[in-house]
Design an enzyme around this catalytic site. Structure first.
Site, PDB file in Angstrom:
ATOM      1  N   ASP A 306       0.793  -1.280  -0.247  1.00 46.21           N
ATOM      2  CA  ASP A 306       0.326  -0.030   0.147  1.00 46.21           C
ATOM      3  C   ASP A 306       1.125   1.472  -0.035  1.00 46.21           C
ATOM      4  O   ASP A 306       1.629   1.054   0.497  1.00 46.21           O
ATOM      5  CB  ASP A 306      -0.941  -0.253   1.325  1.00 46.21           C
ATOM      6  CG  ASP A 306      -1.971   0.851   0.834  1.00 46.21           C
ATOM      7  OD1 ASP A 306      -2.151   1.470  -0.004  1.00 46.21           O
ATOM      8  OD2 ASP A 306      -3.256   0.548   1.845  1.00 46.21           O
ATOM      9  N   GLU A 514     -10.664   7.234   4.604  1.00 38.92           N
ATOM     10  CA  GLU A 514      -9.870   5.824   5.741  1.00 38.92           C
ATOM     11  C   GLU A 514      -9.273   7.096   7.057  1.00 38.92           C
ATOM     12  O   GLU A 514      -8.963   8.137   6.478  1.00 38.92           O
ATOM     13  CB  GLU A 514      -8.963   4.786   4.931  1.00 38.92           C
ATOM     14  CG  GLU A 514      -8.032   5.398   4.653  1.00 38.92           C
ATOM     15  CD  GLU A 514      -8.002   5.011   3.026  1.00 38.92           C
ATOM     16  OE1 GLU A 514      -6.784   4.834   2.727  1.00 38.92           O
ATOM     17  OE2 GLU A 514      -8.813   5.582   2.907  1.00 38.92           O
TER      18      GLU A 514
END
Length: 628
Positions: A306, A514
């Site tokens: 990520d 997020e």
């Protein structure tokens, strides 16, 4: 004339395969089997070229010169990283092609693969079609629809010259307090697994002979990514990047099934989660990345980190970068989303390979997987963007598909105060109706996070092209019906409109992604509660809730005549009006348990103490209106 053309094509083919120095380049020959091409190319590569393939940079710090000099294998656009504000598809394609030209000018001419988050349509792109977020698609229970959405998204992505998407998210969200919960199709792993058909839409239907191998059908499809491996939806208290405490049986039965389904469907890459499993960071978890994903599940695509994912292996992040590089590569991550400091990454990795800290065969495994995907998807034969696909971006056929998805995603939670007297569908020929609420006329709220920018464009009603819910209502009602729009009515404004037949109240959450979206209260955005109270105490009303997850509804349930969960519908608000006014019936089913109080969380179907406001799978149905 025809024979001359054939001879010219044959000459160009031979020139391409044999290269500038008259040496046959097997890896350039599309007639050769994929694995043979990969091994031929791998054998020709220097360590610098291999490490370059493992490096992914954000476009914000990348120039064609850097691509060529550093032998970069991949570039991405992070959320909101664009060539220019409101850039056109042509500008996107020009940018990607400029990087590709530089990559092809290197010694071996290995094309780059350009990645972008296309999590509900091509969501970074101005005027692209924005589909409902995954939680809404989970409510449709329609895998075939989701596959069609994947195919449409692929065309729009290719219409900007991009070949690789960081989608789908196949997290099984077990706690709606998590700010990414709307990226999860459901709390039920079976529903999430069924929705992995989107991979077939993005990449193309995988032939039986290629099942289990990375597969991209042609240049109208894209390489897909299943994310975030594994257990990101099960963190304690739903805190982003937190720890998931779970036994092996629970991990295999709840969080792993969508990844196995993705591997079978030929997903090209899998992205590792920021989160931890039982205290061990996933970016450093060799047991789950190498031993299980690669060896047990036989995943043959590449594993990608990520955004700055290896930096987060240490606490605080980036406190021991050399160790982070070692831990991430040793765990089995093949491509590192750096995304900025490429010199530190490439320098550290080169040093560790030269010192035999990281073995050569680990680098070979990583590069072999990356090249396998590039060869499989035809990048060597068609490295540049296809200008004929530009018109696919935001096309009417895709907007019609998104509108269909909105219709099927709506979940009817209440319909009338008396079961024998349903409130919906609404009559189109009412004399006067009130439309109200913060979310009724705002595309930013309607689309949610991961739209144009990472956290979304809250309050921006003109962020892209689309139809607001108010627009949809205006299009749906009779010409003689007066629609009064007051975003936040007070008692006096309601009194001055005392002959209103009914009201449509549209309220919900602000956009978020997020971390910023992690929440312990899960309440409707003010002045939403006041609007519900003021309006529904004065006139019959339907409340439409725009949210990425269940929110607190218990205080309002008794005062409303009808209640609709519309999730985050995207750009095509007309789909909501289609169902409210009865052109289509309600069919959606809750993909998540709707709690009474946040004190009950986490609460999922099958739990021992299960006492929801609305259970998983709940959803009232209506038939299309025959006369309206």
């Amino acid at each position: 004339m025809a024979s001359s053309s054939i001879l010219l094509l044959a000459f160009l083919y031979l020139w391409y395969c044999w290269g500038a120095y008259g040496e046959y380049m097997k890896y350039k020959d599309p007639k050769v089997a994929v694995e043979a091409r990969v091994e031929d190319l791998l054998a020709r590569m220097t360590m610098a070229e291999k490490i370059g393939q493992m490096t992914q940079l954000d476009r914000a710090v990348t120039t064609p010169r850097i691509v060529k000099d550093q032998l970069i294998g991949s570039i991405l656009s992070g959320g909101g990283s664009v060539p220019a504000p409101q850039a056109t598809p042509e500008e996107w394609m020009d940018m990607v092609d400029s990087y590709q030209k530089a990559a092809l000018a290197t010694r071996l001419g290995i094309p780059i693969i350009y990645g972008i988050d296309a999590v509900h349509g091509h969501n970074n792109i101005y005027k692209a079609t924005i589909f409902p977020h995954n939680v809404g698609l989970g409510a449709t229970r329609d895998p075939e629809l989701v596959q069609r959405i994947g195919a449409a998204t692929a065309l729009e992505v290719r219409g900007t010259g991009i070949q690789y998407v960081f989608a789908p998210c196949v997290a099984v969200c077990r706690d709606p307090r998590w700010g990414r919960c709307y990226e999860s199709y459901s709390e039920d792993p079976k529903v999430v697994e069924s929705m992995t058909t989107i991979i077939l839409g993005l990449q193309g239907e995988v032939p039986d002979a290629d099942r289990g191998r990375p597969y991209v059908k042609d240049s109208k499809h894209v390489a897909a990514t299943a994310k975030h491996y594994v257990g990101d939806g099960g963190t304690t208290h739903g805190i982003n990047e937190n720890n998931t405490v779970i036994d092996w049986h629970g991990l295999l039965n709840i969080h792993m099934p969508p990844y196995f389904a993705g591997v079978v469907k030929g997903v090209s890459s899998i992205m590792v989660s920021y989160s931890s499993i039982n205290g061990e960071k996933m970016h450093a978890n060799r047991k789950l990345v190498t031993d299980y994903l690669k060896k047990v599940l036989k995943f043959r695509g590449f594993v990608i980190s990520d955004w700055q994912g290896i930096d987060r292996i240490t606490n605080p992040p980036d406190s021991n970068y050399s160790y982070s590089v070692y831990a991430g590569i040793h765990a089995g991550i093949d491509m590192i989303m750096v995304p900025f400091n490429y010199s530190a990454f490439q320098g550290d990795l080169t040093y560790q390979v030269n010192q035999n800290i990281i073995p050569h065969n680990r680098i070979e495994d990583a590069v072999r997987r990356i090249l396998r995907v590039k060869v499989t998807m035809g990048l060597f034969e068609q490295p540049y963007g296809d200008r004929s696909l530009i018109d696919e971006v935001g096309s009417q056929k895709h907007r019609d598909l998104a509108r269909e998805a909105v219709r099927k995603s709506l979940v009817l939670l209440k319909n009338g105060r008396d079961p024998n007297q349903p409130f919906l569908p609404l009559p189109k020929n009412a004399k006067r109706i009130l439309v109200t609420g913060t979310h009724a006329n705002n595309l930013g709220y309607q689309c949610g996070g991961w739209t144009i920018t990472w956290q979304g464009e809250g309050g921006n009603s003109n962020l892209t092209a689309g139809t607001t819910i108010l627009d949809g209502i205006l299009n749906a009602v009779d010409l003689d019906t007066e629609v009064v729009f007051i975003e936040n009515p007070d008692a006096d404004s309601l009194k001055s409109n005392d002959y209103i037949n009914y009201a449509i109240v549209v309220v919900g959450e602000p956009p978020y992604a997020e971390t910023a979206g992690d929440s312990n209260n899960l309440t409707i955005l003010e002045p939403g509660p006041s609007t519900i109270t003021n309006v529904c105490s004065a006139v019959r009303c339907v409340v439409v809730v725009i949210s990425g997850r269940p929110v607190v509804l218990t205080p309002y349930l008794s005062m409303v005549d009808a209640l609709v969960a519309a999730w985050l519908p995207g750009t095509e608000g007309q789909g909501i009006a289609d169902v409210l006014f009865g052109d289509y019936g309600f069919t959606g089913k809750l993909p998540r348990t709707w709690f009474k109080s946040v004190d009950q969380l986490p609460m999922n179907v099958g739990d021992k103490h299960y006492d929801p406001l609305f259970p998983f799978g709940f959803g009232l149905t209506t038939e299309p209106a025959t006369l309206n």
